[in-house]
Design a protein around this motif. Sequence first.
Motif: not given
Length: 145
Positions: A64-71, A81-84, A90-103
Amino acid sequence: MVGIQGRKGYVRLRGQESRTSLNKVSILARKLTSVYATITTKMEFVPEVHQHSAGLIIYYDNMNYINLRKYYSETLGQSAISIIALENGVKTEFVNTRKAVDNVPIYFRLEIRGKHSQFYWGYDGEHYADFDFFEYVAKEDCPME
């Protein structure tokens, strides 16, 4: 593995097993002492394959967790980045939070206000994540809503 040897003034975490593992997980944790808190960190991390990720997590346990991650997003072909969330395994990836980011260095923030939590991110200006700081500010005298 946590260390300060890799870069002076930073904490370096090296990836190991997934967050659902009961064995070797790379995580630096701080116990919440209030349901009213703001957590902010700045990290530098360049993921190279989809298994690489680093970020900010509300971690209840390995199921059980909520994760804002860079991947590394294979779909986008670059860092993202996105939130899973994992709820009872049971894993859920919130695809509407996915955004390309710079390194470049990136800030992550989590605001907890009673039963409501919100993640934020933004810019300021070899498989590891260097964390510049981690700040936790709690309001321990606030009643639960």
